[in-house]
Design an enzyme around this catalytic site. Structure first.
Site, mmCIF file in Angstrom:
data_model
loop_
_atom_site.group_PDB
_atom_site.id
_atom_site.type_symbol
_atom_site.label_atom_id
_atom_site.label_comp_id
_atom_site.label_asym_id
_atom_site.label_seq_id
_atom_site.Cartn_x
_atom_site.Cartn_y
_atom_site.Cartn_z
ATOM 1 N N CYS A 256 -11.673 -16.147 -9.864
ATOM 2 C CA CYS A 256 -12.739 -16.880 -9.183
ATOM 3 C C CYS A 256 -13.557 -17.710 -10.171
ATOM 4 O O CYS A 256 -13.617 -17.392 -11.354
ATOM 5 C CB CYS A 256 -13.685 -15.918 -8.496
ATOM 6 S SG CYS A 256 -12.886 -14.797 -7.361
ATOM 7 N N ARG B 135 -8.064 -22.225 -13.094
ATOM 8 C CA ARG B 135 -8.095 -20.767 -13.119
ATOM 9 C C ARG B 135 -7.279 -20.160 -11.982
ATOM 10 O O ARG B 135 -7.014 -18.960 -11.989
ATOM 11 C CB ARG B 135 -9.548 -20.274 -12.992
ATOM 12 C CG ARG B 135 -10.428 -20.673 -14.136
ATOM 13 C CD ARG B 135 -11.896 -20.562 -13.769
ATOM 14 N NE ARG B 135 -12.305 -19.206 -13.547
ATOM 15 C CZ ARG B 135 -13.019 -18.481 -14.404
ATOM 16 N NH1 ARG B 135 -13.400 -19.004 -15.542
ATOM 17 N NH2 ARG B 135 -13.376 -17.260 -14.127
ATOM 18 N N TRP C 42 -10.458 -16.351 -5.729
ATOM 19 C CA TRP C 42 -9.100 -15.778 -5.873
ATOM 20 C C TRP C 42 -9.212 -14.422 -5.196
ATOM 21 O O TRP C 42 -9.892 -13.512 -5.684
ATOM 22 C CB TRP C 42 -8.755 -15.672 -7.359
ATOM 23 C CG TRP C 42 -7.601 -14.769 -7.669
ATOM 24 C CD1 TRP C 42 -7.663 -13.451 -7.990
ATOM 25 C CD2 TRP C 42 -6.213 -15.113 -7.700
ATOM 26 N NE1 TRP C 42 -6.400 -12.963 -8.216
ATOM 27 C CE2 TRP C 42 -5.502 -13.947 -8.049
ATOM 28 C CE3 TRP C 42 -5.509 -16.300 -7.461
ATOM 29 C CZ2 TRP C 42 -4.117 -13.931 -8.181
ATOM 30 C CZ3 TRP C 42 -4.123 -16.272 -7.595
ATOM 31 C CH2 TRP C 42 -3.451 -15.114 -7.948
ATOM 32 N N ASN D 288 -18.034 -13.256 -8.683
ATOM 33 C CA ASN D 288 -16.754 -12.978 -9.353
ATOM 34 C C ASN D 288 -16.745 -11.502 -9.694
ATOM 35 O O ASN D 288 -17.763 -10.965 -10.130
ATOM 36 C CB ASN D 288 -16.625 -13.755 -10.670
ATOM 37 C CG ASN D 288 -16.472 -15.240 -10.450
ATOM 38 O OD1 ASN D 288 -16.423 -15.698 -9.315
ATOM 39 N ND2 ASN D 288 -16.405 -15.975 -11.541
ATOM 40 N N GLY D 289 -15.599 -10.849 -9.571
ATOM 41 C CA GLY D 289 -15.513 -9.431 -9.920
ATOM 42 C C GLY D 289 -15.167 -8.595 -8.703
ATOM 43 O O GLY D 289 -14.761 -9.137 -7.660
ATOM 44 N N GLU E 189 13.039 -6.563 -20.934
ATOM 45 C CA GLU E 189 11.925 -7.496 -20.733
ATOM 46 C C GLU E 189 11.644 -8.289 -22.016
ATOM 47 O O GLU E 189 11.365 -9.487 -21.963
ATOM 48 C CB GLU E 189 10.691 -6.722 -20.250
ATOM 49 C CG GLU E 189 9.404 -7.532 -20.100
ATOM 50 C CD GLU E 189 9.480 -8.668 -19.086
ATOM 51 O OE1 GLU E 189 10.454 -8.781 -18.335
ATOM 52 O OE2 GLU E 189 8.534 -9.491 -19.079
ATOM 53 N N LYS F 99 11.813 -12.341 -22.185
ATOM 54 C CA LYS F 99 10.713 -13.197 -22.660
ATOM 55 C C LYS F 99 11.235 -14.196 -23.689
ATOM 56 O O LYS F 99 10.928 -15.378 -23.637
ATOM 57 C CB LYS F 99 9.588 -12.378 -23.305
ATOM 58 C CG LYS F 99 8.691 -11.609 -22.393
ATOM 59 C CD LYS F 99 7.732 -12.417 -21.559
ATOM 60 C CE LYS F 99 8.275 -12.901 -20.277
ATOM 61 N NZ LYS F 99 8.541 -12.117 -19.166
ATOM 62 N N GLU G 78 13.588 -16.876 -22.083
ATOM 63 C CA GLU G 78 12.865 -17.777 -21.171
ATOM 64 C C GLU G 78 12.132 -18.885 -21.917
ATOM 65 O O GLU G 78 12.166 -20.037 -21.500
ATOM 66 C CB GLU G 78 11.799 -16.993 -20.385
ATOM 67 C CG GLU G 78 12.287 -16.257 -19.172
ATOM 68 C CD GLU G 78 11.152 -15.509 -18.475
ATOM 69 O OE1 GLU G 78 11.070 -15.597 -17.262
ATOM 70 O OE2 GLU G 78 10.348 -14.827 -19.156
ATOM 71 N N HIS H 216 29.318 0.537 -27.273
ATOM 72 C CA HIS H 216 30.379 0.204 -26.323
ATOM 73 C C HIS H 216 30.514 -1.309 -26.153
ATOM 74 O O HIS H 216 30.998 -1.764 -25.114
ATOM 75 C CB HIS H 216 30.093 0.879 -24.981
ATOM 76 C CG HIS H 216 30.023 2.377 -25.079
ATOM 77 N ND1 HIS H 216 31.133 3.154 -25.329
ATOM 78 C CD2 HIS H 216 28.984 3.231 -25.025
ATOM 79 C CE1 HIS H 216 30.775 4.433 -25.397
ATOM 80 N NE2 HIS H 216 29.466 4.501 -25.225
ATOM 81 N N LYS I 31 7.510 -20.832 -11.663
ATOM 82 C CA LYS I 31 6.629 -19.667 -11.593
ATOM 83 C C LYS I 31 6.926 -18.852 -10.341
ATOM 84 O O LYS I 31 6.936 -17.635 -10.371
ATOM 85 C CB LYS I 31 5.169 -20.141 -11.588
ATOM 86 C CG LYS I 31 4.146 -19.016 -11.607
ATOM 87 C CD LYS I 31 4.096 -18.352 -12.963
ATOM 88 C CE LYS I 31 3.366 -17.047 -12.959
ATOM 89 N NZ LYS I 31 3.850 -16.150 -14.019
#
Ligand code: G6P
Length: 610
Positions: free
Chosen positions: A2, A27, A74, A100-101, A483, A487, A490, A506, A605
């Protein structure tokens, strides 16, 4: 996340507020709104969607505006729509609040206030603040004291701005956990959640600290603590440019998001870890607890990074919950006519909540009679809406295409689900408390890793021109190897593969020679001795070993070419710490190769096509 902007002074605030909201767009947000004060009357305009839509919804004849506050939302509580957008008002439309929060105890406050006759319009946690101030003003008689008294009753985090027709000469701002700053202009004052919103108008700012409240007037501002003690504020000059401010001073959104993780982890846990009883509370799953308790089988389905989080979830739920778990790529699940029995539980993990394959898997699971629960970041996203329950990860908007902070928050949420189910199935309160404490300690441990990145940058320099990297891990850290490799490929376009360390012999072992870097995740857990053997197998073939080890490790020192040390935690939470250096390693390698880190080629995204 937010965004907040407020303005009081000689200039017409409306164009300033709308311009500020545009500058806060980076944001991420889902709705926007504004409260304006003219002729001692409040008018509020709010709209789901873009700031441009808000702009066109405001009638042109807005005159004599003397102050205003505006917000990009948000969503955290309640879907993104016009009603849930901020500002929120009290019953008499005299007090407007933007926030915000997250207010953790909003439910209890709302129930109490509704009992006293307050009418609520939205599903947000924020609206309770407006009604609490309305209630407190009955006792205090003035706005500032009422805000202070109201804030004493809320638990959680806030950055707020309050505008009221009862005292039209001021804006009140307060902060606990969500950043706020005051802009000092000539015959005008501003409040904003970040400098990007106001630097066009003033570069003179004073930063509010937690527990502080500010009263802004046209030609002055004063700050106090929430306990009413005066404090002097220094005014600083903001010198960095706007693009820099948007990225919080970081070169890329991806780095900003990596560095945000102590805070995003705290947000994912906020109000959900019950330390005193050794349990977790997830309101989105509260109504389906019997289903979770009785299920004989869990299926986790997702794509990309979210699928890796699911793999860690499988290890957690099987070890602690003693439930058989299957993890499947959503794209496979949806097309292979999966066997689903009544009572099966399907978790769909998706940062965006919009990935086409995951959404199709959700619909397939529901169609076959499973109970389907979403684990999403974006509130009100399609997967969140179509799920029969679920948990938001509260990581805030993720802008870098390669997912980082969402992954660690997904793991936190999976740990909380595991804890809840394990307690239902016999885990003792004492064991539960240890897990709660380990969870609460994570953000500080992540901070420790993020404070010292010199070694990671040096390794990145050495690896920047390689063509292949192998990542190895065992147990909970096998998915971390996957992962870490994802990263790197990508964002740096270096070929990388993740493997369970013992499987190396193996196949991938054939690739190892003096040119092959091998990243080994080797915390001191139950697989530690075994992974040392795997490191020896790599070294015997002259591979370059980069080992992620615990702070107190001594055994691997003499074997590895490079060591990255991370703090220790309980086994099943170690992926949350071990992935951080791998995110940073990928990031620094990609930057050194001159790659577009935030928007890697060919990737999106949110993949809303099959
Ligand atoms: C894309 C993104 C990945 C993400 C995956 C799944 O491939 O580039 O970062 O992990 O989609 O996205 P979701 O929003 O469903 O978690």
């Amino acid at each position: 996340m937010c965004g907040i902007i407020g303005c009081i002074g000689d200039k017409n605030p409306l164009p300033i507020l709308l311009d500020g909201l545009k500058r806060l767009e980076y944001r991420g947000y889902d709705s926007a709104g504004v409260a304006l004060l003219s002729n001692n009357t409040l008018s509020v305009f709010k709209k789901a969607g873009k700031v441009s839509e808000l702009r066109t919804s405001i009638p042109a004849i807005q005159q004599n505006i003397t102050a205003g506050i505006a917000h990009t939302r948000w969503a955290t509580h309640g879907v993104p729509n016009d009603i849930n957008a901020h500002p929120h008002l009290d019953c008499k439309n005299e007090i407007a609040v933007i926030h915000n929060g997250i207010i953790e105890n909003y439910h209890a406050i709302r129930t109490k206030l509704e009992g006293e006759g307050h009418r609520f319009l939205s599903m947000t946690d924020t609206e309770v603040i407006a009604h609490l101030i309305e209630e407190m003003i009955k006792y205090s008689g003035d706005l500032e004291t009422a805000v202070r008294l109201a804030l004493r009753q809320v638990e959680g985090t806030y950055g707020i701005a309050v505008l009221s027709s009862l005292e039209p000469d001021k804006i009140i701002a307060a902060r606990k956990g969500s950043p706020l700053l005051i802009g000092v202009g000539k015959n005008e004052h501003y409040v904003a959640s970040d400098a990007a919103a106001i630097v066009h108008y003033t570069r003179n700012v004073a930063y509010l600290e937690d527990g502080e409240i500010a009263v802004l007037k046209k030609d002055s501002f004063e700050t106090k603590t929430i306990d009413n003690e005066d404090i002097e504020k220094q005014v600083h000059q903001v010198t960095i440019d706007i693009a820099e401010i948007e990225k919080g001073g970081f070169e890329h959104f991806m780095l900003k998001e990596i560095m945000e993780q102590p805070e995003t982890l705290r947000n994912s846990m906020r109000g959900r870890v019950l330390l005193d009883v050794g349990n977790a509370k997830l309101s989105g799953l509260q109504d389906v607890l019997p289903t979770l308790e009785n299920t004989q089988r869990v299926i986790i389905t997702a794509c990309g990074t979210s699928w890796h989080a699911g793999l860690v979830g499988e290890y957690m739920l099987e070890q602690y919950g003693r439930i058989p778990v299957e993890v499947e790529y959503a794209s496979e699940f949806r097309y292979r006519n999966p066997i689903i029995k009544e009572g099966d539980v399907v978790f769909l993990i998706s940062q965006s909540g919009e990935t086409a394959d995951t959404l199709a898997a959700l619909r397939e699971a529901k169609h076959k009679g499973a109970a389907a629960f979403g684990i999403c970041n974006v509130v009100g996203s399609t997967i969140a809406r179509e799920s029969q329950g679920g948990v938001y990860i509260h990581a805030g908007p993720e802008i870098g295409v390669a997912s980082t902070k969402a992954f660690t928050s997904q793991l936190v949420v999976l740990s909380l689900i595991t804890l809840m189910i394990a307690r239902q199935r016999g885990l003792s309160p004492e064991e539960g408390k240890k897990i709660c404490q380990a969870l609460l300690d994570l953000p500080d441990k992540v901070e420790t890793i993020l404070r010292n990145t010199t070694e990671i940058e040096a390794i990145a320099e050495e690896l920047k021109d390689v063509s292949n990297v192998l990542y190895l891990g065992r147990g909970y850290n096998f998915p971390v190897a996957l992962e870490g490799a994802l990263k790197l490929k990508e964002i740096s376009y270096i070929h990388a593969e993740g493997y369970p360390a013992a499987e190396m012999k193996h196949g991938p072992i054939a690739l190892i020679d003096e040119n092959m870097p091998v990243v080994v995740i080797a915390p001191k857990d139950s697989t530690y001795e075994k992974i040392i053997s795997n490191i020896q197998e790599v070294k015997a073939r002259k591979g370059i070993v980069i080992a992620i080890v615990n702070e107190d490790d001594t055994a691997i020192q003499s074997l590895a070419d490079h060591l990255i040390r991370v703090p220790r935690t309980v086994d099943f939470l170690s992926p949350i710490l071990n992935i951080i250096p791998l995110q940073l390693l990928a990031y620094h390698i990609a930057v050194k190769r001159g790659c577009n880190v935030d928007q890697p080629r060919n990737l999106a995204k949110s993949v809303t096509v099959e």
